[in-house]
Design an enzyme around this catalytic site. Structure first.
Site, PDB file in Angstrom:
ATOM      1  N   SER A 129       2.981  55.165 -37.272  1.00  0.00           N
ATOM      2  CA  SER A 129       3.343  54.094 -38.216  1.00  0.00           C
ATOM      3  C   SER A 129       4.851  53.845 -38.162  1.00  0.00           C
ATOM      4  CB  SER A 129       2.840  54.458 -39.617  1.00  0.00           C
ATOM      5  OG  SER A 129       2.837  53.335 -40.465  1.00  0.00           O
ATOM      6  N   HIS A 164      -1.392  49.971 -37.081  1.00  0.00           N
ATOM      7  CA  HIS A 164      -2.518  49.599 -37.967  1.00  0.00           C
ATOM      8  C   HIS A 164      -3.005  48.168 -37.689  1.00  0.00           C
ATOM      9  CE1 HIS A 164      -1.022  53.154 -39.954  1.00  0.00           C
ATOM     10  NE2 HIS A 164       0.059  52.541 -40.371  1.00  0.00           N
TER      11      HIS A 164
END
Length: 240
Positions: A129, A164
């Site tokens: 991330s 994501h």
């Protein structure tokens, strides 16, 4: 002439904080330069959250490695000791959280420069991330609340990164718009469950822990839209 180490980065779409099988972390460690690597977790993007740190140690202490953590919100090292510590690591693993805050804190402490130096000396840099976003020239982020583009990063990986990609509502469309308009350069969109290894700035391996997950390359097509290419990924399986 002296041997020049390869410059390696791994973008992780998962890892110990979300996955129970350990496949992506085992694959990442397989690219370390040492058989029993020193692995430093850097949880800056989460504000050095204690639970996140403990989660890392729980996952990595049983592995064949030497895990440690670098805290900057309760910093213990002086400048010389910090440099010595980071350059001694075989793997630097950066956790998720707020990308913009991570970059600001690193720059305040000079960690951005030290990680660039470690990279030049062959340390494997990786993360999930925000910890994937930080290595590129720009990224797609929710650092400011709503999803948006961040034309900032360490620039060790050419282009941009979007984590994501398909698991969070709005990510795919928002990232594609940023690339189409030139707000972000062409880059790499990771679905959760994937991993991407870059050597000297070039993609050299893509893997997935689930057959459905893919790594995508997204670039502007010159007509106010993008071309999205799903790349072949090797399926990771548990050793028997």
């Amino acid at each position: 002439m002296p041997f020049a180490p390869a410059h390696r980065l791994v973008l992780i779409g998962g890892g110990f904080s979300t996955d129970t099988d350990g496949l992506l972390d085992d694959w990442t460690l397989s690219h370390a330069r040492a058989s029993r690597p020193k692995v430093c977790f850097v949880p800056t993007a989460s504000g050095d959250a204690p639970a996140y740190v403990e989660q890392f140690f729980t996952a990595f202490r049983p592995r064949n490695c030497e895990p440690s953590v670098l805290s900057l919100f309760r910093r213990e090292f002086d400048d010389d000791a910090l440099r010595t510590f980071l350059l001694s690591q075989d793997v630097v693993y950066v956790g998720g959280g707020n990308t913009a805050n991570l970059l600001a804190v690193w720059r305040a402490h000079g960690v951005d420069r030290l990680l660039g130096e470690a990279y030049e000396h062959g340390t494997l840099l990786c993360g999930i991330s925000a910890g994937a976003n930080c290595w590129a020239e720009g990224s797609h982020t929710d650092s400011f609340g709503p999803l948006t583009f961040l034309p900032d990063g360490l620039g060790l990986l050419p282009g941009s990164v979007c984590p994501h990609y398909t698991s969070e509502s709005g990510r795919r469309a928002s990232y594609q718009e940023a690339v189409a308009t030139g707000s972000l350069s062409a880059g790499w969109a990771l679905e959760d469950g994937t991993g991407a290894l870059f050597t000297d700035g070039l993609l050299t391996e893509a893997v997935t822990r689930t057959p459905e997950a893919h790594l995508h390359h997204v670039r502007a097509d010159g007509n106010s839209s993008v071309t999205e290419q799903a790349l072949p990924c090797r399926l990771l399986v548990k050793a028997q």
